[in-house]
Design an enzyme around this catalytic site. Structure first.
Site, PDB file in Angstrom:
ATOM      1  CE1 TYR A  40       8.821  75.730  34.180  1.00 40.99           C
ATOM      2  CE2 TYR A  40       7.629  73.807  34.965  1.00 40.99           C
ATOM      3  CZ  TYR A  40       8.109  74.659  34.052  1.00 40.99           C
ATOM      4  OH  TYR A  40       7.471  74.384  32.711  1.00 40.99           O
ATOM      5  CB  ALA A  77       6.968  79.294  42.837  1.00 38.31           C
TER       6      ALA A  77
HETATM    7  N1  NAP Z   1       8.322  70.582  27.545  1.00 37.14           N
HETATM    8  C1  NAP Z   1       7.273  70.519  28.804  1.00 37.14           C
HETATM    9  O1  NAP Z   1       7.232  69.240  29.226  1.00 37.14           O
HETATM   10  C2  NAP Z   1       6.445  71.477  29.343  1.00 37.14           C
HETATM   11  C3  NAP Z   1       5.507  71.324  30.198  1.00 37.14           C
HETATM   12  C4  NAP Z   1       4.715  72.234  30.800  1.00 37.14           C
HETATM   13  C5  NAP Z   1       4.795  73.515  30.633  1.00 37.14           C
HETATM   14  N2  NAP Z   1       5.655  73.697  29.502  1.00 37.14           N
HETATM   15  C6  NAP Z   1       5.659  75.199  29.172  1.00 37.14           C
HETATM   16  O2  NAP Z   1       5.774  75.302  27.782  1.00 37.14           O
HETATM   17  C7  NAP Z   1       6.382  76.502  27.320  1.00 37.14           C
HETATM   18  C8  NAP Z   1       7.312  76.112  26.351  1.00 37.14           C
HETATM   19  O3  NAP Z   1       8.366  74.950  26.560  1.00 37.14           O
HETATM   20  P1  NAP Z   1       9.209  74.043  25.611  1.00 37.14           P
HETATM   21  O4  NAP Z   1       8.981  72.717  26.344  1.00 37.14           O
HETATM   22  O5  NAP Z   1       8.714  74.322  24.320  1.00 37.14           O
HETATM   23  O6  NAP Z   1      10.651  74.645  26.053  1.00 37.14           O
HETATM   24  P2  NAP Z   1      12.020  74.750  25.228  1.00 37.14           P
HETATM   25  O7  NAP Z   1      11.856  73.928  24.145  1.00 37.14           O
HETATM   26  O8  NAP Z   1      12.898  74.906  26.091  1.00 37.14           O
HETATM   27  O9  NAP Z   1      11.862  76.428  24.834  1.00 37.14           O
HETATM   28  C9  NAP Z   1      11.816  77.442  25.451  1.00 37.14           C
HETATM   29  C10 NAP Z   1      11.721  78.685  24.510  1.00 37.14           C
HETATM   30  O10 NAP Z   1      11.582  79.835  25.314  1.00 37.14           O
HETATM   31  C11 NAP Z   1      12.696  80.673  24.934  1.00 37.14           C
HETATM   32  N3  NAP Z   1      13.052  81.441  25.858  1.00 37.14           N
HETATM   33  C12 NAP Z   1      13.633  81.208  27.126  1.00 37.14           C
HETATM   34  N4  NAP Z   1      14.295  82.066  27.809  1.00 37.14           N
HETATM   35  C13 NAP Z   1      13.899  83.282  27.245  1.00 37.14           C
HETATM   36  C14 NAP Z   1      14.007  84.630  27.354  1.00 37.14           C
HETATM   37  N5  NAP Z   1      14.779  84.958  28.534  1.00 37.14           N
HETATM   38  N6  NAP Z   1      13.661  85.384  26.354  1.00 37.14           N
HETATM   39  C15 NAP Z   1      13.219  85.135  25.279  1.00 37.14           C
HETATM   40  N7  NAP Z   1      12.935  83.782  25.117  1.00 37.14           N
HETATM   41  C16 NAP Z   1      13.109  83.027  26.011  1.00 37.14           C
HETATM   42  C17 NAP Z   1      13.853  79.786  24.367  1.00 37.14           C
HETATM   43  O11 NAP Z   1      14.393  80.366  23.227  1.00 37.14           O
HETATM   44  P3  NAP Z   1      15.868  81.086  23.405  1.00 37.14           P
HETATM   45  O12 NAP Z   1      16.573  80.110  24.276  1.00 37.14           O
HETATM   46  O13 NAP Z   1      16.498  81.307  22.002  1.00 37.14           O
HETATM   47  O14 NAP Z   1      15.681  82.480  24.100  1.00 37.14           O
HETATM   48  C18 NAP Z   1      12.729  78.798  23.605  1.00 37.14           C
HETATM   49  O15 NAP Z   1      12.105  79.317  22.404  1.00 37.14           O
HETATM   50  C19 NAP Z   1       7.000  76.883  28.720  1.00 37.14           C
HETATM   51  O16 NAP Z   1       6.495  78.124  29.379  1.00 37.14           O
HETATM   52  C20 NAP Z   1       7.030  75.704  29.500  1.00 37.14           C
HETATM   53  O17 NAP Z   1       7.353  76.065  30.915  1.00 37.14           O
HETATM   54  C21 NAP Z   1       6.689  72.623  28.766  1.00 37.14           C
END
Ligand code: NAP
Lengths: 76, 243
Positions: B151, B153
């Site tokens: 992740y 990377a």
């Molecule tokens: N939460 C944390 O602690 C954290 C920390 C650092 C960075 N981030 C980053 O912040 C961003 C949002 O994370 P989050 O925490 O809100 O995660 P989340 O609640 O798991 O949401 C991920 C989103 O991505 C969508 N998604 C996943 N695979 C997809 C695909 N192949 N095509 C289209 N949509 C897709 C999901 O919708 P569907 O499943 O319906 O497609 C969902 O809306 C990500 O880039 C994550 O790496 C999060």
């Protein structure tokens, strides 16, 4: 359609219409380098109201090819 | 702050993406929301009344779906002002237990997906002569993460991609990165309570973030308030990166 494509080439590449022929090729004149190519793509999309695929952007290697690719979109 | 703008947000049906969508709506932006699950997108759309909202189901890891997405988008909007490349997947595994399938899945979603979207979105922005791109990375992409090499990377790749594109797409388009620390969303639902406590303790502000705290930074980067900022990685981690 040939004239419309020519006009787009003139505008995007900043070249004289007289040098445009089917044989005009990407990277063979200094005005049609990779940066200009992306400007050309934008102008084509604007002028013909289309969205080109990445494969077609890469394939658009000559004026003749550009006409062929644009026709494909207009017929679709 | 975003009146008259059109914003495309991926991963907008929950978590950080949903918070960004709601924040942009409050600030007047037309929204184009994308995720795979259309039902949850529909719920988000129905709960937003301030602005026009268009929703599309798209698996961003598949080039053909992204192409089809933009064919639909160009039918409803000739312009795109803001892109939030937010969708991603997380898997935590020790190096020796990473399967090739996982490498493919995470890179295809977290990196290839962002690139596919950027290829089309940047052309719409160029035609418009302006745009703000926000790519979602993670603090793990900046400093690595225990048991999360794969992740991390993908998230480091997002930073390299963004800095390079900031150069390539300037001066019309600004490209910035948000690198969140730990944020309370479904993404981290598999983390143990013990590990979450560890993160809280290591964070200078002694807690994990809310999605709204990331959305507020996205609003800043999307708006003209940040008009002289590009190629920047903003750590929104409460000081986690110092530990
Ligand atoms: N939460 C944390 O602690 C954290 C920390 C650092 C960075 N981030 C980053 O912040 C961003 C949002 O994370 P989050 O925490 O809100 O995660 P989340 O609640 O798991 O949401 C991920 C989103 O991505 C969508 N998604 C996943 N695979 C997809 C695909 N192949 N095509 C289209 N949509 C897709 C999901 O919708 P569907 O499943 O319906 O497609 C969902 O809306 C990500 O880039 C994550 O790496 C999060």
């Amino acid at each position: 359609m040939q004239d419309r494509v020519k006009a787009v080439f003139v505008k995007a590449l900043g070249i004289d219409e007289s040098i445009i022929s089917d044989e005009l090729k990407y990277n063979e004149i200094e005005q049609w380098d990779s940066v200009a190519h992306m400007i050309l793509i934008g102008e084509i999309e604007d002028a013909f109201d289309i969205m080109l695929d990445t494969d077609d952007i890469i394939d658009m290697s000559s004026f003749a090819k550009a006409k062929e690719i644009i026709s494909k979109y207009l017929e679709a | 702050m975003l009146k008259g703008k059109t914003a495309l947000i991926t991963g907008a049906n929950r978590g950080i993406g949903e918070a960004i969508a709601r924040t942009f709506a409050k600030n007047g932006s037309h929204l184009i929301l994308v995720a795979r699950d259309i039902e949850s997108l529909q719920k988000v759309k129905e709960s937003i009344s301030e602005v026009e909202v268009d929703i599309f189901s798209c698996d961003i890891s598949k080039e053909s779906e992204v192409k089809a997405l933009f064919q639909k988008i160009t039918k409803i909007s000739k312009k795109l002002d803001i892109l939030v490349n937010n969708a991603a997947l997380l898997q935590s595994n020790l190096l020796g237990m990473i399967k090739k399938d996982s490498i493919d899945l995470l890179f295809q979603t977290n990196v290839y997906g962002q690139i596919y979207i950027l290829q089309y979105a940047s052309r719409m922005m160029k035609r418009n002569g302006a745009g703000s791109v926000i790519n979602m990375s993670s603090i793990m992409g900046v400093q690595g993460g225990k048991n999360s090499s794969l992740y991390s990377a993908t998230k480091a790749a997002v930073i390299g991609l963004s800095k390079s594109l900031a150069k390539e797409l300037a001066p019309e388009i600004r490209v910035n990165v948000i690198a969140p620390g730990v944020v309370k969303t479904e993404l981290i639902s598999d983390l143990s309570q013990e590990l979450l406590c560890e993160f809280e303790n290591e964070t200078l502000l002694k807690r994990i973030a809310t999605p709204q705290e990331i959305a507020d930074v996205a609003l800043f980067l999307a708006s003209d308030m940040s008009r002289f900022i590009t190629a920047e990685v903003l750590n929104v981690d409460g000081g986690l990166c110092l530990n």
